[in-house]
Write an enzyme that holds these catalytic residues in place. Structure first.
Site, PDB file in Angstrom:
ATOM      1  NE  ARG A   6      -3.406   0.754   0.268  1.00 44.20           N
ATOM      2  CZ  ARG A   6      -4.361   1.642   0.771  1.00 44.20           C
ATOM      3  NH1 ARG A   6      -4.899   0.972   1.810  1.00 44.20           N
ATOM      4  NH2 ARG A   6      -4.803   2.696   0.640  1.00 44.20           N
ATOM      5  NE  ARG A  62       1.936   2.379 -18.896  1.00 40.36           N
ATOM      6  CZ  ARG A  62       1.642   1.374 -17.922  1.00 40.36           C
ATOM      7  NH1 ARG A  62       3.110   0.672 -17.512  1.00 40.36           N
ATOM      8  NH2 ARG A  62       0.718   0.599 -17.933  1.00 40.36           N
ATOM      9  CB  CYS A  74      -6.840   5.714 -12.812  1.00 37.10           C
ATOM     10  SG  CYS A  74      -5.343   6.158 -13.017  1.00 37.10           S
ATOM     11  CD  GLU A  77     -10.547   5.642  -1.835  1.00 34.55           C
ATOM     12  OE1 GLU A  77     -10.697   5.065  -0.781  1.00 34.55           O
ATOM     13  OE2 GLU A  77      -9.616   5.427  -2.661  1.00 34.55           O
ATOM     14  NE  ARG A  89      -7.204   6.374   0.789  1.00 30.90           N
ATOM     15  CZ  ARG A  89      -7.667   7.463   0.803  1.00 30.90           C
ATOM     16  NH1 ARG A  89      -8.016   8.150  -0.346  1.00 30.90           N
ATOM     17  NH2 ARG A  89      -8.040   7.995   2.113  1.00 30.90           N
ATOM     18  CE1 TYR A 107      -1.170   4.771   3.452  1.00 36.45           C
ATOM     19  CE2 TYR A 107       0.772   3.284   4.309  1.00 36.45           C
ATOM     20  CZ  TYR A 107      -0.639   3.552   4.027  1.00 36.45           C
ATOM     21  OH  TYR A 107      -1.617   2.210   3.813  1.00 36.45           O
ATOM     22  NE  ARG A 115      -2.691   1.653   8.779  1.00 33.50           N
ATOM     23  CZ  ARG A 115      -2.631   0.378   8.755  1.00 33.50           C
ATOM     24  NH1 ARG A 115      -3.252  -0.301   7.670  1.00 33.50           N
ATOM     25  NH2 ARG A 115      -1.879  -0.268   9.600  1.00 33.50           N
TER      26      ARG A 115
END
Length: 123
Positions: A6, A62, A74, A77, A89, A107, A115
């Site tokens: 993540r 890329r 893509c 959210e 994210r 993060y 987080r």
């Protein structure tokens, strides 16, 4: 074994250049910290909050040599009230021998607040 890595970051404005720049920075950090090569990647999913509309963050991948054939997608959210704004994210699914506790989730920027427990161990 298949594992998920993540990552998340934020941008200060909805503009193509910063979106690509911050996404590339995030992806490179995820790749480096987890010693991932493109051949080990199953796919990458990138989600953005509703306030990011000016560029596809997936284009940033890329710019990384050898990553042309990695499937990437893509999506938007879900718009949760009071959630972090201008957030990108990433979920990178990889084949690895690493144990779950050995995966380094990344993060950056304001996304550290998502987080903080994982962000502490980024160094």
């Amino acid at each position: 074994m298949i594992r998920g890595i993540r990552g998340a970051t934020t941008v200060h404005e909805d503009d193509g250049a910063p979106i690509l720049q911050e996404t590339e920075k995030l992806l490179r950090e995820m790749i480096t910290k987890n010693q991932v090569n493109a051949e080990a990647v199953t796919s990458i999913l990138i989600s953005v909050t509703q306030d990011i509309k000016s560029e596809f963050p997936a284009k940033a991948l890329r710019k990384i040599d050898g990553w042309n054939y990695v499937p990437i997608m893509c999506m938007q959210e879900i718009p949760v009230p009071d959630s972090l704004e201008k957030c990108i994210r990433v979920l990178m699914t990889v084949n690895t021998e690493r144990e779950q506790k050995e995966i380094h989730h990344v993060y950056l920027e304001n996304a550290v607040q998502l987080r903080p427990d994982l962000s502490i161990n980024q160094k």
